[in-house]
Design a protein around this motif. Structure first.
Motif, short mmCIF file in Angstrom:
data_model
loop_
_atom_site.label_atom_id
_atom_site.label_comp_id
_atom_site.label_asym_id
_atom_site.label_seq_id
_atom_site.Cartn_x
_atom_site.Cartn_y
_atom_site.Cartn_z
N ARG A 151 4.17 8.92 0.53
CA ARG A 151 5.51 9.20 0.02
C ARG A 151 6.57 8.59 0.94
O ARG A 151 6.49 8.68 2.17
CB ARG A 151 5.75 10.71 -0.12
N GLY A 152 7.53 7.92 0.34
CA GLY A 152 8.64 7.36 1.09
C GLY A 152 8.32 6.13 1.91
O GLY A 152 9.21 5.58 2.57
N LYS A 153 7.09 5.65 1.88
CA LYS A 153 6.72 4.48 2.68
C LYS A 153 7.23 3.20 2.03
O LYS A 153 7.11 3.02 0.81
CB LYS A 153 5.20 4.41 2.88
N ASP A 154 7.77 2.33 2.85
CA ASP A 154 8.20 1.03 2.37
C ASP A 154 7.00 0.24 1.86
O ASP A 154 5.88 0.42 2.32
CB ASP A 154 8.87 0.23 3.50
N ARG A 155 7.25 -0.62 0.90
CA ARG A 155 6.26 -1.57 0.39
C ARG A 155 5.20 -0.95 -0.52
O ARG A 155 4.31 -1.64 -0.99
CB ARG A 155 5.54 -2.30 1.54
N ILE A 156 5.26 0.37 -0.77
CA ILE A 156 4.22 1.03 -1.56
C ILE A 156 4.83 1.83 -2.69
O ILE A 156 5.76 2.62 -2.48
CB ILE A 156 3.36 1.98 -0.69
N ASN A 157 4.32 1.64 -3.92
CA ASN A 157 4.52 2.59 -5.02
C ASN A 157 3.17 3.21 -5.34
O ASN A 157 2.13 2.55 -5.21
CB ASN A 157 5.07 1.88 -6.27
N ILE A 158 3.18 4.47 -5.75
CA ILE A 158 1.93 5.15 -6.07
C ILE A 158 2.00 5.75 -7.47
O ILE A 158 2.98 6.40 -7.83
CB ILE A 158 1.58 6.21 -5.02
N PHE A 159 0.94 5.52 -8.25
CA PHE A 159 0.82 6.01 -9.63
C PHE A 159 -0.44 6.87 -9.71
O PHE A 159 -1.55 6.37 -9.48
CB PHE A 159 0.70 4.83 -10.60
#
Length: 465
Positions: A151-159
C-alpha cells in the motif's frame, strides 16, 4: 542460484527475475535448480540467531543476485513491522507446540512472506526504473497481507480478487478499507477457484502480462514459499534447543499447498530426520487429503466453511510437489497438469508409497472444528481460529509418542469471531488493529467472474512506466 519451470519452458533465470516473473511464462511454477543442504554443524551454529538473522541465512542460500547488505536490510525492514520480538513465537500447550504466525500487520501468516515480498518488489523496481501491476486472487488472508505489503508504494498498483461474501467480514474489511490510490479490490461473484483460474489465465497470456507489467503475489511466487521455509527451521532450532530432540512433526492447515510445500523444502534442506513428518490438514474441501490418503487428486464442489482460506479445490502450489513426485521430469509434469486442466483429475495412486513417506493427512468436519476450538479452550485457556483448529485436530490424530508436534497457527482468532463465539460462547479478544474496522469507509468493485471484464478493468487502471 538458477531457477526453472516445472514444465521445462523456462530455465537458468536468477532469483530476481523469477520473483518478477511470478508464474512461469510456460504456465508452470518456478523452482530452484537445487535445494541447498544444511549440515548439522551449520544448523547448530544458528541456534542463537534472531528471526531476521536466521531468515538471512536461509534465504541467502537461494539468492545470489542481491548483495548481502541489501538482502539483510530488506529482511530487517520486513520483520520490524511485527508486534512480537520473536516474530513467530512458540506457545506450549500440553504435548503440542503452537507456532504463532499471526503477529504481522494483518494478523495472518501471509504477512511473513508478503511483508518481505512487498519490500523486495519496491527494491527491484527502483533498481530497474520499472513499474509493476500486481494481480492476485485471495481466499481470505493473502489479499489483505499483500495489500498491506505494498500500500502506498511508488511504482506499484495492486489488484486483488476475492469471492463475494465468501470471506469473513473482518477479512473483507481488512482489504476494502485500505483506500490508498494504488489499491484496487474486486469482489467477484463466484468462488476463490474462479478467481484463481482467471488470474492464471491472464498470466498465461504472456503478451498481455508483459505489456501491462503484471506481477504475482499469490503463493505461485517462489519468494512466498522461500520466506515461509524460515519458520520451519526456526521451530526446529528452538524445540531441539530445549528438548534435545532431533526429530519433529509439523501439522499444517492448508488449502493451496504453499505452506506445507515450504515445510517440504525445509525437510529436504535440513539434516535427515530433523523433520520427520508433515501432517496435512484440510477442511471438508478435501482434495489434498484425498490425494495423500488415496492418490486421488480430483476436483469437487467448493463448500463454504468457517475456514474460508481453505475453501479451495485446485491447489495452486500442488504442481511444485508433483514435479518432485514425478522424478523431477518436466515433460511428465506438464502432461499431468494438462490432463488435470482437461479432466479435473489425476490418478496418482501408484505413487502412494512415496506420498505417504512425505505426508500424513486428515480432513476435518465443521462440527469437529467447533469441538476442537471449544475443547482446547477449556483445557488450555487458549483460543484457536478455525484454520488452526483444523491443524490441531490433525496433529492430535497423528501425534506419535515422544515426537514433538508443532501446529502452525495461521491467523488470529479475532478474524473469525463468529466461529469462535459458536465454540466458546464469547468473542475472542479484539486486537487494537480491529477496533472500529467494520465501521470504516470501504471501496470495492463488484464484478462477475469473467476474465474479459477483469482484463478490461486492469487495462483501465494499470500503472504504466
Amino acid at each position: 542460484m538458477q531457477y526453472f519451470s516445472t514444465r521445462g519452458g523456462i530455465a537458468h533465470i536468477p532469483f530476481t527475475k523469477a520473483v518478477l516473473m511470478g508464474l512461469a511464462e510456460d504456465g508452470g511454477l518456478l523452482l530452484p535448480r537445487t535445494i541447498p543442504r544444511i549440515g548439522s554443524e551449520t544448523l547448530s551454529s544458528w541456534q542463537n540467531l534472531s528471526y531476521s538473522e536466521l531468515a538471512f541465512e536461509v534465504m541467502s542460500r537461494f539468492i545470489d543476485d542481491i548483495p548481502d547488505s541489501d538482502l539483510r536490510n530488506l529482511i530487517n525492514k520486513s520483520y520490524s513491522t511485527f508486534s512480537h520480538p520473536e516474530v513467530t513465537p512458540l506457545v506450549h500447550c500440553g504435548n503440542l507446540h503452537i507456532l504463532e504466525l499471526f503477529h504481522g500487520p494483518t494478523l495472518a501468516f501471509k504477512d511473513i512472506a508478503l511483508q518481505f515480498l512487498g519490500n523486495l518488489f519496491e527494491y527491484l523496481l527502483a533498481k530497474n526504473d520499472a513499474v509493476l501491476n500486481i494481480l492476485g486472487a485471495t481466499s481470505g488472508d493473502t489479499g489483505s497481507a499483500a495489500i498491506y505489503g505494498v500500500r502506498g508504494k511508488d511504482r506499484i498498483n495492486i489488484f486483488i480478487l476475492h469471492p463475494h461474501q465468501r470471506v469473513s467480514p473482518v477479512q473483507e474489511k481488512q482489504m476494502t478499507t485500505v483506500l490508498d490510490d494504488n489499491v484496487f479490490n474486486i469482489a467477484i461473484r463466484g468462488s476463490f477457484d474462479d478467481g484463481q483460474a482467471i488470474v492464471k489465465k491472464i498470466f498465461g497470456d504472456v503478451e498481455f502480462k508483459n505489456n501491462y507489467a503484471l506481477g504475482a503475489i499469490n503463493s505461485i511466487n517462489w519468494a512466498r514459499v522461500l520466506a515461509q521455509v524460515v519458520y520451519y527451521v526456526w521451530s526446529c532450532l528452538h524445540i531441539c534447543k530445549h528438548e534435545k530432540d532431533t526429530a519433529l512433526d509439523f501439522a499444517i492447515p492448508t488449502g493451496n499447498f504453499g505452506d506445507i510445500f515450504a515445510g517440504y523444502i525445509a525437510k529436504r534442506m535440513l539434516p535427515e530426520g530433523t523433520i520427520r513428518r508433515l501432517v496435512l490438514a484440510t477442511n471438508s474441501n478435501d482434495i489434498l487429503s484425498r490425494f495423500v490418503n488415496s492418490g486421488d487428486y480430483s476436483l469437487g464442489t467448493v463448500t463454504q466453511t468457517s475456514s474460508p482460506s481453505m475453501d479451495i479445490q485446485s491447489a495452486s502450489n500442488f504442481e511444485r510437489y508433483l514435479y518432485y513426485l514425478l522424478d523431477s521430469e518436466t515433460d511428465r509434469t506438464r502432461d499431468q497438469m494438462q490432463i488435470f486442466a482437461e479432466t479435473g483429475k489425476i490418478d496418482l495412486s501408484s505413487y502412494q508409497d512415496q506420498i505417504r513417506r512425505d505426508f500424513s493427512a486428515l480432513a476435518v468436519t465443521e462440527e469437529q472444528v467447533i469441538e476442537t476450538i471449544r475443547d482446547f479452550h477449556k483445557e488450555f485457556n487458549y483460543v484457536l481460529d478455525p484454520h488452526t483448529a483444523i491443524g490441531v485436530r490433525a496433529a492430535r490424530h497423528h501425534k506419535k509418542q515422544g515426537v514433538p508436534m508443532v501446529c502452525l497457527a495461521t491467523a488470529h482468532p479475532a478474524k473469525f469471531g463468529d466461529a469462535v463465539r459458536d465454540a466458546i460462547g464469547s468473542e475472542p479478544e479484539t486486537p487494537a488493529a480491529f477496533i472500529g474496522l467494520l465501521e470504516r469507509e470501504a471501496r470495492c468493485e463488484h464484478m462477475d467472474a469473467d476474465i474479459n471484464s477483469i482484463r478490461d478493468y486492469l487495462k483501465a487502471h494499470a500503472r504504466h512506466g
